[in-house]
Design a protein around this motif. Structure first.
Motif, PDB file in Angstrom:
ATOM      1  N   ALA A  14       0.828  -1.205   0.000  1.00 57.37           N
ATOM      2  CA  ALA A  14       0.000   0.000   0.000  1.00 57.37           C
ATOM      3  C   ALA A  14       0.862   1.254   0.000  1.00 57.37           C
ATOM      4  O   ALA A  14       0.549   2.236  -0.692  1.00 57.37           O
ATOM      5  CB  ALA A  14      -0.936  -0.010   1.211  1.00 57.37           C
ATOM      6  N   TRP A  17       2.217   1.771  -3.476  1.00 54.02           N
ATOM      7  CA  TRP A  17       1.148   2.271  -4.334  1.00 54.02           C
ATOM      8  C   TRP A  17       0.900   3.758  -4.060  1.00 54.02           C
ATOM      9  O   TRP A  17       0.750   4.555  -4.982  1.00 54.02           O
ATOM     10  CB  TRP A  17      -0.126   1.454  -4.091  1.00 54.02           C
ATOM     11  N   ASP A  20       3.600   5.850  -5.577  1.00 52.06           N
ATOM     12  CA  ASP A  20       3.385   5.983  -7.023  1.00 52.06           C
ATOM     13  C   ASP A  20       2.288   7.006  -7.316  1.00 52.06           C
ATOM     14  O   ASP A  20       2.410   7.816  -8.235  1.00 52.06           O
ATOM     15  CB  ASP A  20       3.001   4.635  -7.642  1.00 52.06           C
ATOM     16  N   ARG A  21       1.219   6.961  -6.547  1.00 46.84           N
ATOM     17  CA  ARG A  21       0.101   7.894  -6.746  1.00 46.84           C
ATOM     18  C   ARG A  21       0.518   9.336  -6.482  1.00 46.84           C
ATOM     19  O   ARG A  21       0.056  10.260  -7.152  1.00 46.84           O
ATOM     20  CB  ARG A  21      -1.080   7.537  -5.834  1.00 46.84           C
TER      21      ARG A  21
END
Length: 81
Positions: A14, A17, A20-21
């Motif tokens: 998480a 992720w 990356d976001r």
């Protein structure tokens, strides 16, 4: 390889992720959303902890009052000594 129910792998995935976001064109908006949610969660946790401590202190005070107000003659032998 992590065990199937290993929460560390979920948390790590998480976080990757999220990183990356944050590097997308929505990064600033996501920072604002996530930091607001985090601040609110910290405030809620603190309020919950304070309320819990207040209840514990109130209970302890009630117990002390009951113990002090109970005459020794009515206490069980083990406590009267």
């Amino acid at each position: 390889m992590a065990a199937p129910n290993d929460d560390r792998a979920i948390i790590y995935g998480a976080m990757l992720w999220m990183g990356d976001r944050l590097n997308t064109d929505q990064g600033e908006q996501l920072r604002e959303i996530w930091s607001t949610r985090g601040r609110k969660a910290f405030i809620a946790e603190k309020a919950k902890a304070v309320a819990s401590l207040a209840r514990a202190d109130e209970h302890a005070s009630d117990v002390r009052t009951l113990y002090i107000a109970t005459p020794p003659a009515t206490m069980p032998a083990a406590e009267a000594a």
